[in-house]
Design an enzyme around this catalytic site. Structure first.
Site, PDB file in Angstrom:
ATOM      1  N   LYS A  61       0.814  -1.215   0.000  1.00 37.13           N
ATOM      2  CA  LYS A  61       0.000   0.000   0.000  1.00 37.13           C
ATOM      3  C   LYS A  61       0.850   1.268   0.000  1.00 37.13           C
ATOM      4  CE  LYS A  61      -3.126  -2.371   3.215  1.00 37.13           C
ATOM      5  NZ  LYS A  61      -3.811  -2.256   4.521  1.00 37.13           N
ATOM      6  N   HIS A  96      -9.987  20.993  -0.590  1.00 36.21           N
ATOM      7  CA  HIS A  96      -9.068  20.441   0.403  1.00 36.21           C
ATOM      8  C   HIS A  96      -7.658  20.253  -0.177  1.00 36.21           C
ATOM      9  CE1 HIS A  96     -12.520  19.815   2.980  1.00 36.21           C
ATOM     10  NE2 HIS A  96     -13.122  19.164   2.010  1.00 36.21           N
ATOM     11  N   ARG A 117      -9.586  14.768   5.023  1.00 39.70           N
ATOM     12  CA  ARG A 117      -9.498  14.501   6.462  1.00 39.70           C
ATOM     13  C   ARG A 117      -8.103  14.748   7.032  1.00 39.70           C
ATOM     14  NH1 ARG A 117     -12.810   8.812   5.767  1.00 39.70           N
ATOM     15  NH2 ARG A 117     -14.771   9.749   5.082  1.00 39.70           N
ATOM     16  N   LYS A 160       3.875 -17.941  12.708  1.00 36.85           N
ATOM     17  CA  LYS A 160       3.215 -16.786  13.316  1.00 36.85           C
ATOM     18  C   LYS A 160       2.217 -17.190  14.392  1.00 36.85           C
ATOM     19  CE  LYS A 160       3.022 -12.254  13.132  1.00 36.85           C
ATOM     20  NZ  LYS A 160       4.207 -11.409  13.322  1.00 36.85           N
ATOM     21  N   ARG A 270     -12.950  -3.294  12.746  1.00 44.14           N
ATOM     22  CA  ARG A 270     -13.421  -3.345  11.373  1.00 44.14           C
ATOM     23  C   ARG A 270     -14.605  -4.291  11.336  1.00 44.14           C
ATOM     24  NH1 ARG A 270      -7.718  -4.057  11.024  1.00 44.14           N
ATOM     25  NH2 ARG A 270      -6.606  -2.459   9.832  1.00 44.14           N
TER      26      ARG A 270
END
EC number: 3.2.2.23
Length: 286
Positions: A61, A96, A117, A160, A270
Site C-alpha cells: 500500500k 481540500h 481529512r 506466526k 473493522r
C-alpha cells in the site's frame, strides 16, 4: 483505506504524467500534510525544488516517488482520503488542496495532493540501497511482486501462530492486502477468517495466494474499489470493482455460491464479511 490495487492505479498514473519531469516549485498549503516531514513545510518545498522525478514505485500500500539527483524519495501516505491528482494549471483549486507541485516544462499540468481529512501526507526520506524509503524498509513484498517468495511466506505463516485474516493484514508478512481484499480472497478460498495459520498446508497456502492475486488483478483491471469520491486515480476517475465484490459489504445478501445470507461480524475495529455455510468457522471458534 486504499489497498494495493487502488495505490497501484495511482502509481501508474504518476508514471505516465509525472515521471521524468523536473520540479519548478512546491507549495505546502496545510502543515498537517507534511507532518511526517519533521523539518517542516518550508524545508520540504525547498528540497523538492529543482529535483527531477524518477519512476514512481510501490510496495504493498506504500507509494513513493524517487528523486533522480539524490538518494531520497517522496513518500505518499494517502490515509483515509488522500488523493494525488494531475490537474491543468488553470483548474480551480480543490476545497481540500494541501500541496501543489509545479514543473519546469510546458505540459500545462501540475501535481496536487488533496486530502479532506488530513490523515495522509507527503514526506521526504532517505532511500536504502534497494531504493526503498528507509521508514518502510521493514515492509514485506506484496503478492504481485515477481520476487515474492511463496515458500517463505508459508513458513512465516506457520510460525506466526495467529489466525489467517490477521496474517493477511500483517504488512511484515505480506503487504498490500487490506480488509476488503482479505475478505474477498477468503471467500474465494472458502476459508473462515479465524482459521488458525498453524493448520495451513503448503497446497492450502498456495491456493489462498492464488485467490489473493486473482482478486487484486481483477480489481486492478477496473481501476480498484471506489465506494465514494475519495478513492480515485490521478485524473479523478473512480474505480468500479465494488460492483464485483463477492463478500465485502454484502451483509444479508445471498452468497453467490450457495445463496445463504452473508454475515458480518465486528473484527479488530473493522468488519469481516463471510458466508456461514461456505466458510465454516474452526471448531475452537464455533
Amino acid at each position: 483505506m486504499p489497498e494495493l490495487p487502488e495505490v497501484e492505479v495511482v502509481r501508474r498514473g504518476l508514471a505516465r504524467w509525472v515521471a521524468r519531469r523536473t520540479v519548478a516549485e512546491a507549495e505546502v498549503l496545510h502543515p498537517r500534510a507534511v507532518r511526517r516531514h519533521i523539518a517542516g513545510g518550508d524545508d520540504f518545498a525547498h528540497r523538492l525544488k529543482g529535483q527531477r522525478v524518477g519512476e514512481p514505485s510501490r510496495r504493498g500500500k506504500y507509494l513513493w516517488i524517487p528523486l533522480d539527483t539524490t538518494h531520497t524519495a517522496v513518500l505518499a501516505h494517502l490515509g483515509m482520503s488522500g488523493q494525488l491528482l494531475v490537474q491543468p494549471h488553470d483548474a480551480p483549486d480543490e476545497k481540500h488542496l494541501r500541496i501543489r507541485v509545479r514543473f519546469d516544462d510546458d505540459l500545462g499540468t501540475e501535481l496536487r495532493f488533496v486530502d479532506q481529512r488530513t490523515f495522509g501526507g507527503l514526506s521526504l526520506h532517505d532511500t536504502t540501497p534497494d531504493g526503498l524509503p528507509d521508514v518502510i524498509a521493514h515492509i514485506a513484498r506484496d503478492p504481485l511482486d515477481p520476487l515474492f517468495d511463496d515458500a517463505a511466506f508459508h513458513d512465516a505463516l506457520r510460525r506466526k501462530r495467529t489466525t489467517i485474516k490477521r496474517a493477511l493484514l500483517d504488512q511484515s508478512l505480506i503487504s498490500g492486502v487490506g480488509n476488503i481484499y482479505a475478505d474477498e480472497a477468503l471467500w474465494r478460498a472458502r476459508l473462515h477468517y479465524e482459521r488458525p495459520t498453524a493448520t495451513f498446508t503448503r497446497p492450502r497456502t498456495a491456493e489462498l495466494l492464488g485467490h489473493v492475486r486473482d482478486v487484486m488483478n481483477a480489481a486492478l483491471a477496473v481501476g480498484g474499489t471506489s465506494f465514494d469520491s475519495l478513492y480515485v486515480n490521478v485524473n479523478g476517475e473512480s474505480g468500479y470493482f465494488d460492483r464485483s465484490l463477492d463478500a465485502y459489504g454484502r451483509e444479508d445478501e445471498p452468497c453467490r455460491r450457495c445463496a445463504t445470507p452473508m454475515r458480518r461480524r465486528p473484527w479488530m475495529n473493522r468488519s469481516s464479511y463471510f458466508c456461514p455455510r461456505c466458510q465454516r468457522p474452526p471448531r475452537a471458534s464455533s
